[in-house]
Design an enzyme around this catalytic site. Structure first.
Site, PDB file in Angstrom:
ATOM      1  N   CYS A 139       0.807  -1.222   0.000  1.00  0.00           N
ATOM      2  CA  CYS A 139       0.000   0.000   0.000  1.00  0.00           C
ATOM      3  C   CYS A 139       0.840   1.273   0.000  1.00  0.00           C
ATOM      4  O   CYS A 139       0.302   2.370  -0.091  1.00  0.00           O
ATOM      5  CB  CYS A 139      -0.944   0.016   1.206  1.00  0.00           C
ATOM      6  SG  CYS A 139      -0.095  -0.024   2.797  1.00  0.00           S
ATOM      7  N   CYS A 182      -3.421  -1.731   8.060  1.00  0.00           N
ATOM      8  CA  CYS A 182      -2.647  -0.532   8.396  1.00  0.00           C
ATOM      9  C   CYS A 182      -1.959  -0.664   9.751  1.00  0.00           C
ATOM     10  O   CYS A 182      -1.002   0.051  10.028  1.00  0.00           O
ATOM     11  CB  CYS A 182      -3.548   0.700   8.393  1.00  0.00           C
ATOM     12  SG  CYS A 182      -4.210   1.106   6.758  1.00  0.00           S
TER      13      CYS A 182
END
Length: 323
Positions: free
Chosen positions: A52, A129
């Site tokens: 990402c 995340c």
């Protein structure tokens, strides 16, 4: 940015107030400079997620006498969730030893960000995340210890979000005879967050996916069940002609299916020690475990029940002896 003030709510409703607060005003963001070092050791560790593009830099001031992290700060290059997760990660490291910090998991970071213990702090697809939290801690610890980062990981992790290893998943699938991904998630939490570990095509590319382990596990369970039925069938009227290994497996399969579930429900268990042939009977030597060891019925009712079941299923004269 509070959720209640957002028009229409939408995706923001899936983020806790604590996450949103730390997105806007992180508590532990910043550098630690050489001037602040004093007698402590300064560690600066970088880690980035190729999938990402997010990256985090972790600063630790460590007291070398006690290996305690006195100050922990971070810089994050990524989305708001990565900032909030990194902020909480840095906070959780504070006042812990380096080894204690290594035990901080991604789920622990996420749970610390919750407003309500039962409601996730971030939507499942954003759980990745917080994965960098564990990885950057491991990087910092490896730098402090002077070892390779991979040496601090003793297991092969399948689900990075929940930190669930391949060995754990295999054991859970086999022991509980799981047959669906949903069951795996219920038992282990694996696959319940970003879902990249479930099958190809997710957020991150994996070497092994849950669908692979499940297919493998189901195949092994089915093979074991077929073997059990064959062994049990051979025992019907033919126990005497079986080899010792076949006798032991046959007895074991009956204990596992008909005896252990009842004993385990009361906190007990039974271990098969040996099978011996006497002049007038086959002696099955067992050892009680757990609550069965102190139960007053372990040499009367329970023993008689085990003996009757083995005699009935094996069509042989069985004498059960407690060792």
């Amino acid at each position: 940015m509070a959720r209640d003030n957002l028009i229409g709510g939408g995706l923001w409703e899936e983020y806790s107030h604590e996450v949103q607060r730390r997105m806007d005003n992180p508590t532990n963001m910043g550098e630690i400079t050489e001037e602040e070092k004093g007698n402590n050791e300064l560690i600066i560790a970088d880690f980035g997620a190729e999938s990402c593009g997010d990256a985090v830099r972790l600063y630790w001031l460590i007291d070398p006498k006690s290996d305690t992290i006195k100050t922990s700060r971070f810089k994050s290059f990524g989305c708001g969730t990565a900032i909030a997760s990194s902020d909480m990660m840095a906070e959780l490291c504070m006042d812990k030893t380096v080894d204690e910090a290594l035990e901080i998991t991604n789920i622990e970071v996420e749970k610390a960000l919750r407003d309500n213990p039962d409601i996730p702090a971030v939507p499942g697809q954003k759980m990745h995340c917080s994965v960098m939290a564990y990885d950057v801690i491991k990087k910092a610890a490896s730098m402090y210890k002077g070892v390779d980062m991979d040496s601090l990981e003793s297991e092969f992790i399948i689900c990075e979000c929940a930190r669930v290893s391949q060995d754990t998943l295999k054991q859970v699938i086999e022991l509980n005879k799981l047959s669906t991904i949903e069951q795996i998630t219920d038992y282990t939490k694996a696959g319940g967050f970003c879902k990249s570990c479930i099958k190809p095509g997710g957020h991150e590319v994996k070497d092994i996916y849950l669908v692979d382990l499940l297919a493998e596990g189901v195949e092994e369970i089915e093979a074991a069940e077929k073997t059990r039925k064959i062994i049990e069938a051979k025992g019907n009227g033919n126990f005497a002609s079986m080899s010792l290994v076949q006798k032991i497996k046959s007895v074991e399969s009956i204990l596992e299916e008909y005896i252990r579930p009842t004993l385990k429900a009361d906190g007990g268990d039974v271990e098969l020690i040996d099978v011996k042939e006497d002049t007038d009977a086959f002696e099955v030597l067992i050892k009680y475990q757990g609550e069965c060891m102190s139960c007053s019925m372990n040499t009367t009712t329970t023993l008689a029940g085990i003996q009757d079941m083995l005699t009935f299923k094996l069509k042989a004269n069985i004498r059960v002896i407690v060792t």
